[in-house]
Write an enzyme that holds these catalytic residues in place. Sequence first.
Site, PDB file in Angstrom:
ATOM      1  N   LYS A 222      38.249  46.133  41.793  1.00  0.00           N
ATOM      2  CA  LYS A 222      39.039  47.309  41.384  1.00  0.00           C
ATOM      3  C   LYS A 222      38.341  48.000  40.210  1.00  0.00           C
ATOM      4  O   LYS A 222      37.974  47.349  39.230  1.00  0.00           O
ATOM      5  CB  LYS A 222      40.459  46.884  40.979  1.00  0.00           C
ATOM      6  CG  LYS A 222      41.258  46.278  42.144  1.00  0.00           C
ATOM      7  CD  LYS A 222      42.679  45.958  41.720  1.00  0.00           C
ATOM      8  CE  LYS A 222      43.392  45.069  42.718  1.00  0.00           C
ATOM      9  NZ  LYS A 222      43.758  45.692  43.975  1.00  0.00           N
ATOM     10  N   HIS A 280      43.341  36.058  40.355  1.00  0.00           N
ATOM     11  CA  HIS A 280      43.475  37.458  39.945  1.00  0.00           C
ATOM     12  C   HIS A 280      43.961  37.626  38.494  1.00  0.00           C
ATOM     13  O   HIS A 280      43.376  38.358  37.712  1.00  0.00           O
ATOM     14  CB  HIS A 280      44.462  38.189  40.856  1.00  0.00           C
ATOM     15  CG  HIS A 280      44.124  38.084  42.314  1.00  0.00           C
ATOM     16  ND1 HIS A 280      42.837  38.014  42.777  1.00  0.00           N
ATOM     17  CD2 HIS A 280      44.915  38.037  43.416  1.00  0.00           C
ATOM     18  CE1 HIS A 280      42.850  37.943  44.100  1.00  0.00           C
ATOM     19  NE2 HIS A 280      44.100  37.940  44.507  1.00  0.00           N
TER      20      HIS A 280
HETATM   21  C1  BG6 Z   1      45.875  38.492  47.574  1.00  0.00           C
HETATM   22  C2  BG6 Z   1      47.101  37.629  47.699  1.00  0.00           C
HETATM   23  O1  BG6 Z   1      44.804  37.747  47.081  1.00  0.00           O
HETATM   24  O2  BG6 Z   1      46.160  39.574  46.704  1.00  0.00           O
HETATM   25  C3  BG6 Z   1      48.267  38.449  48.202  1.00  0.00           C
HETATM   26  O3  BG6 Z   1      46.836  36.564  48.590  1.00  0.00           O
HETATM   27  C4  BG6 Z   1      48.495  39.652  47.317  1.00  0.00           C
HETATM   28  O4  BG6 Z   1      49.442  37.657  48.257  1.00  0.00           O
HETATM   29  C5  BG6 Z   1      47.190  40.423  47.132  1.00  0.00           C
HETATM   30  O5  BG6 Z   1      49.465  40.473  47.910  1.00  0.00           O
HETATM   31  C6  BG6 Z   1      47.350  41.536  46.115  1.00  0.00           C
HETATM   32  O6  BG6 Z   1      46.221  42.343  46.129  1.00  0.00           O
HETATM   33  P1  BG6 Z   1      46.295  43.913  45.931  1.00  0.00           P
HETATM   34  O7  BG6 Z   1      44.879  44.358  45.885  1.00  0.00           O
HETATM   35  O8  BG6 Z   1      47.073  44.449  47.085  1.00  0.00           O
HETATM   36  O9  BG6 Z   1      47.010  44.112  44.646  1.00  0.00           O
END
Ligand code: BG6
Length: 526
Positions: A222, A280
């Site tokens: 991102k 994340h």
């Molecule tokens: C993924 C998770 O890694 O990231 C998901 O497994 C989650 O559960 C997703 O929804 C969120 O990513 P983004 O980019 O949609 O915020």
Amino acid sequence: MSDTRSEPSKVQVIGAPPRRQAPPPGPCAMVIFGASGDLTRRLLVPALYNLARTGLIPDHFAIIGVDITERSAEDWRNSLHEMLQSFVGNPSSENRIDAIDDAAWQRLTGGVSYMQGDFGDSGLFEKLKQHLADVARDRQTGGNCLFYLAVADRFFGPLVEQLGRAGLLDEELQDGKPQRWRRVVIEKPFGHSMDSAHELNTRIRRDLHEEQIYRIDHFLGKETVQNIMAFRFANGLFEPIWNRDRIDHVQITVAETVGVEHRGRFYEVTGAMRDMVPNHVFQLLAMVAMEPPVGFDARSVRDRKADVIAAMGTLKQEDAVRGQYGPGTELQTAVPGYRAEPNVAADSHTETFVAMRLSIDNWRWAGVPFYLRTGKRMSRRYSEIAIRFKHAPYAPFEDTHVEELPPNWLVVRIQPDEGISLQFEVKRPGPVVDLAAVHMDFRYRDWFPREPNVGYETLIYDCMIGDQTLFQRADMVEETWRVVQPVLDAWAVKPPADLQNYPAGTDGPEAADRLLQRDGRAWRPV
Ligand code: BG6
């Protein structure tokens, strides 16, 4: 707080045009295991297409899809095209495109092939070896190859072993540098505990050097996340106040509106903590809390990130809260609770929300709490990092105690409405001194043209050019598990009585609020 900002009247990009243009990567082939899967269709191929559109796939390139499904290369190619077609003019897609650029599509898929096979069958890898040799000759890919494991995590170890056994991971070195490179991209989850992450690292490193391993965390794809380093280290303004002397605390929120969708089976054994936190959310934290690296190369950046993760105190049970959404209303629609989702046990103890308080035990951050929360089915899809500065030491205003002044917040909006804002106090116009909190706001869309993007473009490009800066290193992954492991262990043996503690469409359980109230603080509204 005043929120009467007017829309900027005209978007105007100031400053010089871009000084650096990314060059196309050198020749290579890309083998995608899990070719028929969701990740490939929804994200990888659209990202490759976006790279092709902007001239960032190699001139000599080939894609080889591998999966268990029996189908022709043409059929696979068509299904990918169909997926891309669904982005055309789709206003709800961040990857909205106006039309498919046929020339770019041809450039990308001119060398597509497909192999059907079982990942457990060594014959498949012998065939793949032969096929790659043919591709290297016909498409002049130089024998370079990126293996993308877009598969369930139980296949990571076995696939690397099969590739190793077939000699597919051998590089040709000249003066210590690969002349013919082989790299493997591994998706998350990388392990589901500290021990399993360690085992997986040990297992794949029998066949691979660390320099060949690209452990992907798509949050690092991102722009807003990558920008944290630029924001902190390209400006002289913020670094002097970026520490315990001026910062009161940090809040990181990753809120989603979606439930578990069709992923009940995966989610049941994963939960919000494993799914989002050691990967994340900790990556966001590491970007905010790391020391300045000496350079922007993979080693310097990852060393500093590893330092900060190593300095994170182990999460204590009393500093962690879990929740699970019950039935509720999401975006004006009634939605079921987690336990009524497909493939979820009716008495499931899997958490869909977590909140925690963490410390970073080093000179910069000693005594500054980091509060983190993430959950599914919250009121809004919104992610931010909010840095709360300390109050002014004294307020020379009549009837106003310093504690009553709204604090200064610096907020990095990760998504959506990507940008950065700073909240500060001003004098309200008028004859008496009356104060109001206002925002200074930077929004990406006001300054830069919006390009279709699924978030994997930079990461795939980096794999092709061999830049590991945005990928997780073995030690970092294991350290992140160390932080959360004791709580995962405690939760596994002690299911709470009241887990289903927030209705869908709300922002988590009351216990999450109490976590901050204990410290005399409160969450920012989502
Ligand atoms: C993924 C998770 O890694 O990231 C998901 O497994 C989650 O559960 C997703 O929804 C969120 O990513 P983004 O980019 O949609 O915020």
